[in-house]
Design a protein around this motif. Structure first.
Motif, PDB file in Angstrom:
ATOM      1  N   GLN A 118      -8.022  -6.473  13.372  1.00 13.85           N
ATOM      2  CA  GLN A 118      -7.743  -7.738  13.759  1.00 13.85           C
ATOM      3  C   GLN A 118      -7.479  -8.814  12.717  1.00 13.85           C
ATOM      4  OE1 GLN A 118     -12.093  -7.780  15.665  1.00 13.85           O
ATOM      5  NE2 GLN A 118     -10.555  -9.586  16.854  1.00 13.85           N
ATOM      6  N   THR A 119      -6.982  -8.160  10.829  1.00 13.57           N
ATOM      7  CA  THR A 119      -6.572  -8.409  10.545  1.00 13.57           C
ATOM      8  C   THR A 119      -6.395  -8.139   9.383  1.00 13.57           C
ATOM      9  OG1 THR A 119      -8.972  -8.603   9.133  1.00 13.57           O
ATOM     10  CG2 THR A 119      -8.589 -10.618   9.917  1.00 13.57           C
ATOM     11  N   PRO A 120      -4.764  -8.274   9.142  1.00 17.36           N
ATOM     12  CA  PRO A 120      -4.091  -6.955   8.964  1.00 17.36           C
ATOM     13  C   PRO A 120      -3.525  -7.729   7.340  1.00 17.36           C
ATOM     14  CG  PRO A 120      -2.425  -7.867  10.269  1.00 17.36           C
ATOM     15  CD  PRO A 120      -4.493  -8.060  11.214  1.00 17.36           C
ATOM     16  N   ASP A 121      -3.427  -9.070   7.382  1.00 16.47           N
ATOM     17  CA  ASP A 121      -3.587  -9.323   5.747  1.00 16.47           C
ATOM     18  C   ASP A 121      -4.754  -8.694   4.921  1.00 16.47           C
ATOM     19  OD1 ASP A 121      -2.032 -10.667   3.957  1.00 16.47           O
ATOM     20  OD2 ASP A 121      -3.621 -12.168   4.179  1.00 16.47           O
ATOM     21  N   ARG A 122      -5.866  -9.182   5.151  1.00 12.92           N
ATOM     22  CA  ARG A 122      -7.014  -8.630   4.753  1.00 12.92           C
ATOM     23  C   ARG A 122      -7.129  -7.276   4.534  1.00 12.92           C
ATOM     24  NH1 ARG A 122     -12.858 -10.343   8.003  1.00 12.92           N
ATOM     25  NH2 ARG A 122     -11.869 -12.526   6.400  1.00 12.92           N
ATOM     26  N   ALA A 123      -6.907  -6.541   5.057  1.00 13.62           N
ATOM     27  CA  ALA A 123      -6.741  -4.909   4.474  1.00 13.62           C
ATOM     28  C   ALA A 123      -5.734  -4.783   3.274  1.00 13.62           C
ATOM     29  CB  ALA A 123      -5.718  -4.127   6.096  1.00 13.62           C
ATOM     30  N   ARG A 124      -4.110  -5.335   3.589  1.00  9.56           N
ATOM     31  CA  ARG A 124      -3.322  -5.478   2.777  1.00  9.56           C
ATOM     32  C   ARG A 124      -3.849  -6.352   1.175  1.00  9.56           C
ATOM     33  NH1 ARG A 124       2.760  -7.273   3.192  1.00  9.56           N
ATOM     34  NH2 ARG A 124       2.284  -9.677   3.893  1.00  9.56           N
ATOM     35  N   GLU A 125      -4.609  -7.067   1.161  1.00 15.60           N
ATOM     36  CA  GLU A 125      -4.854  -7.881   0.170  1.00 15.60           C
ATOM     37  C   GLU A 125      -6.528  -6.994  -0.665  1.00 15.60           C
ATOM     38  OE1 GLU A 125      -4.438 -10.476  -1.823  1.00 15.60           O
ATOM     39  OE2 GLU A 125      -2.488 -11.415   0.170  1.00 15.60           O
ATOM     40  N   ALA A 126      -6.650  -6.546   0.377  1.00 21.23           N
ATOM     41  CA  ALA A 126      -8.025  -5.457  -0.095  1.00 21.23           C
ATOM     42  C   ALA A 126      -7.900  -4.321  -0.576  1.00 21.23           C
ATOM     43  CB  ALA A 126      -8.950  -4.687   0.449  1.00 21.23           C
ATOM     44  N   ALA A 127      -6.428  -3.930  -0.379  1.00 21.37           N
ATOM     45  CA  ALA A 127      -5.583  -2.769  -0.617  1.00 21.37           C
ATOM     46  C   ALA A 127      -4.659  -2.239  -2.070  1.00 21.37           C
ATOM     47  CB  ALA A 127      -4.238  -2.372  -0.419  1.00 21.37           C
ATOM     48  N   ALA A 128      -4.166  -4.179  -2.395  1.00 21.93           N
ATOM     49  CA  ALA A 128      -3.621  -4.295  -3.647  1.00 21.93           C
ATOM     50  C   ALA A 128      -4.760  -4.820  -4.556  1.00 21.93           C
ATOM     51  CB  ALA A 128      -2.684  -5.924  -3.590  1.00 21.93           C
ATOM     52  N   LYS A 129      -5.571  -4.966  -4.554  1.00 23.87           N
ATOM     53  CA  LYS A 129      -6.190  -5.047  -5.540  1.00 23.87           C
ATOM     54  C   LYS A 129      -7.530  -3.262  -6.130  1.00 23.87           C
ATOM     55  CE  LYS A 129      -8.457  -9.408  -4.532  1.00 23.87           C
ATOM     56  NZ  LYS A 129     -10.453 -10.204  -3.688  1.00 23.87           N
ATOM     57  N   ILE A 130      -7.127  -2.506  -5.025  1.00 18.99           N
ATOM     58  CA  ILE A 130      -7.384  -0.958  -5.223  1.00 18.99           C
ATOM     59  C   ILE A 130      -6.441  -0.750  -6.221  1.00 18.99           C
ATOM     60  CG2 ILE A 130      -8.361   1.005  -4.145  1.00 18.99           C
ATOM     61  CD1 ILE A 130      -9.661  -0.464  -2.047  1.00 18.99           C
ATOM     62  N   THR A 131      -4.987  -0.338  -5.703  1.00 18.84           N
ATOM     63  CA  THR A 131      -4.242   0.002  -6.012  1.00 18.84           C
ATOM     64  C   THR A 131      -3.706  -0.431  -7.300  1.00 18.84           C
ATOM     65  OG1 THR A 131      -2.590  -0.475  -4.779  1.00 18.84           O
ATOM     66  CG2 THR A 131      -4.274   1.324  -4.641  1.00 18.84           C
TER      67      THR A 131
END
Length: 714
Positions: free
Chosen positions: A364-377
């Motif tokens: 429901q929140t694709p941007d939240r997934a992307r922001e989290a991926a940016a922090k991890i990678t």
């Protein structure tokens, strides 16, 4: 504004090119004042335009638009193109929709939640359709040598009555694409709508019924691995050690990796991973208090009396009002934690490559997934793409990104594309839950039965503010105090369909019935009198529309024949949430000595109804969801461990328990407001108040099935 990401642009161009090219419009979802712009297809392909959504009309008459918001079952993938088609006078059979990928720089609100997608996009979509129609009309007028004002449109065709000329939109699409779009466009009078307000089948119905790959669970990439994750079985534990030797030795297992507080078994199939997880040897250690449901009852009682409260709203002299009262009514209501339990369990695909990250799944929140991926990678967000699949339910659960975060962690660790899949047990025991809450209400009545004082204290577990201090009856009582207390817990919580109001509405509306009875007044008339007070002499600011609430109350009373049915026990409830107003009447009939819920009559003001069939299903689904969870839903804990892990232990409403739901919409011509959630909050109150009429026993705690007054009924 930036352009759509490459994947979205490529998908759109593929469909548009297949349609033979023609008219391309760009329009801004983030700016209702910005006019749509005609662009060249080459600009879209090159990514050199500065708008964020597209409308195309091809030479074959096919009309295509990009829909940015995730489709979670609320019907926006159908409603969005309906709005465009209405202003365009399009043949609905020729309209196609493309699901947009994530582009948070371009889309202002690429989120599904809060019942806000349609209200946000309504005017933007209308302008796009109206602009396309204007351009087609002017292109035809130039070729036919007639005034544009003499040309009419219908079903994707242009007509000039005087000359007898007519043509399909596709014939003039290319010429229209060479014109300049107007900066200001006149929209239709709502009274002339032909498509909006009709019943239209969901655009994905056929693909869903025939099993086409639409959902996250359907997604498959050649060569990808699967992962099943073991999380702590109790809230309050953290990972201490893992012995994965036996799991790694099992067939099909590629690796076992740990990250944060989890252990992931990675292999060639979900079943192999699931079996290998069973032989993991894991030790945990305590990291926080391990709470049980009995603890929560003690916590509620203590904080209700001794907690440090945050004042949310105060009007008048509350203490003086209660001291002078002729009668004081008090009651407490409590609700449990609830899992979301969407039909499709959590799942997500991630591929962490050397040059970026690809994410695919239901969110429901694709941007939240992307922001989290940016922090991890460590990759910048422009190196991370998110493809949004259709979602098999969410109800707020997919607002979180924990399942996407897991996929990113695992893919990074095993250096391969990975799809994480939760089992039903994972889904139900892994959080996040609707917060558990207790409310205490107090009302002061004068000698004439007028409510002169009102108090509400909400105590919630990880609930934030468990009140809605500006909702009715605020504004209608001169002396009012609403405050709240929060308890922090290791049990994770999050938004659950119609957050907070899903239970608060039931509690408030049940209590108002108690007050009306103590005042010796009809429950409907008691509410109407309070609203008239809020309208004529408000106590503080009134942040709801009094007239809209009065209208749904009167409509529900009229359609239910309130108070005039023999042998039928009726309960009333009304609530405002997500910009919409819903009143409901529950009807209980005693059969062979057993009270049975037979009907719910709902009056709904959500503004203009776009798709009648979709809107009816949203209301009926919300009512059934609200009734079912009020009656049966219950999540309990022992030492931080959920007692329920699947539907054999978590009670849902059954088919034979679902009442008839009769829906009536208010036709007031205002722009659409929310509909995915507003029908749920009033349902519990309507049912509880109806059962009280039948049994003379109050239902003050959910689920009702655990109440003494309800036992033996179901």
């Amino acid at each position: 504004m930036s352009t759509l990401n490459q994947t979205s642009r490529r998908d759109f161009m593929k469909i548009a090119a297949a349609a033979g090219g023609g008219l391309f419009l760009g329009f801004n979802w983030s700016d209702t004042t910005a006019a749509p712009v005609v662009v060249d297809a080459k600009q879209i392909a090159a990514g050199s335009v500065k708008f964020n959504s597209y409308l195309s009309i091809g030479s074959d008459n096919i009309i295509t638009i990009v829909s940015p918001n995730p489709e979670i079952g609320q019907g926006i993938k159908t409603a969005f193109p309906m709005v465009v088609a209405e202003e365009l006078d399009a043949d609905w059979k020729l309209v196609k929709t493309v699901q947009g990928k994530l582009d948070n720089a371009a889309f202002e609100r690429q989120v599904t939640g809060g019942s806000g997608a349609v209200p946000h996009s309504w005017e933007r979509l209308r302008k796009a359709g109206a602009t396309a129609r204007h351009l087609l009309v002017n292109a035809a007028a130039a070729k036919w040598g007639v005034p544009a004002a003499e040309i009419t449109t219908a079903d994707s065709k242009l007509f000039h009555k005087a000359s007898g000329k007519s043509a399909g939109y596709g014939e003039f699409a290319e010429a229209a694409g060479k014109l300049t779009a107007p900066t200001d466009i006149k929209l239709k009078d709502e009274k002339s709508f032909k498509l909006i307000g009709q019943s239209v089948r969901n655009v994905d119905n056929k693909n869903i019924a025939t099993g086409k790959p639409l959902f996250g669970l359907d997604f498959y990439r050649e060569g990808m691995l699967f992962a099943i994750i073991q999380r702590p079985k109790a809230f309050g534990f953290k990972l201490k050690s893992v012995d994965a030797a036996a799991a790694k030795a099992m067939p099909g297992i590629v690796d076992v990796v740990t990250f944060e507080n989890s252990v992931a078994v990675v292999g060639k199939s979900t079943w192999q991973c699931k079996k290998a997880r069973e032989v993991l040897k894991i030790e945990y250690e305590k990291a926080a208090d391990l709470e049980s449901s009995e603890d929560h009852n003690r916590i509620f009682s203590n904080l209700m009396d001794n907690g440090e409260a945050t004042v949310r709203r105060k009007n008048g002299d509350v203490e003086a009002a209660f001291k002078s009262a002729a009668k004081v009514i008090k009651a407490e209501y409590q609700c449990p934690f609830l899992p979301h339990s969407p039909l499709e369990p959590m799942n997500f695909f991630a591929h962490v490559r050397e040059d970026g990250v690809e994410l695919v799944g239901p969110t429901q929140t694709p941007d939240r997934a992307r922001e989290a991926a940016a922090k991890i990678t460590g990759f910048p967000t422009e190196k991370i793409t998110v493809e949004i699949t259709r979602q098999g339910g969410g109800f707020g659960r997919r607002l979180s990104a924990d399942f996407a975060i897991e996929a990113v962690h695992v893919s990074k660790l095993v250096k391969a594309p990975v799809k994480v899949i939760w089992t039903r047990e994972d889904d139900m025991t892994g959080g996040t839950y609707r917060p558990a809450v207790r409310y205490r209400f107090e009302a002061a009545l004068d000698k004439n039965g007028e409510m002169i004082g009102y108090k509400l204290r909400g105590v919630g577990i990880n609930s934030g503010n468990p009140t809605r201090e500006d909702n009715f009856p605020s504004g209608s009582v001169d002396n009012l105090l609403i405050d709240s207390v929060e308890h922090k817990s290791a049990i994770t919580t999050g938004p659950w369909r119609a957050p907070i109001t899903n239970f608060l509405a039931y509690a408030e509306q049940s209590f108002i019935d108690e007050v009306a009875e103590a005042a010796g007044k009809d429950p409907v008339q008691f509410r109407l009198a309070l609203l008239e007070k809020a309208k004529k002499s408000p106590a503080g600011e009134v942040k709801y529309d009094v007239d809209r609430m009065i209208a749904v109350i009167k409509l529900a009373a009229e359609k239910s024949n309130w108070g005039k049915k023999k042998g039928v026990h009726q309960g009333f409830s009304v609530y405002f949430s997500h910009r919409s107003y819903v009143a409901q009447v529950g009807e209980v009939v005693v059969e062979k000595g057993k009270p049975t819920l037979k009907n719910i009559i709902a009056a709904v003001d959500c503004g203009i109804v776009i798709n009648k069939s979709g809107s009816l299903q949203q209301v009926r689904g919300g009512v059934v969801d609200g009734v079912g969870h009020a009656m049966f839903g219950n999540m309990t804990f022992k030492a931080g461990t959920p007692d329920q892990s699947n539907f054999n232990g978590f009670r849902l409403i059954r088919m034979n328990e679902i009442p008839e739901v009769d829906v009536h919409f208010v036709d007031n011509g205002i722009s659409p407001t929310g509909l995915g959630e507003p029908a749920l909050p009033p349902a519990g109150g309507a049912v509880a108040n109806a059962f009280y009429k039948a049994t003379k026993q109050r239902l003050r705690n959910q689920p009702f099935i655990n109440e003494e007054a309800f036992k033996g009924i179901s």
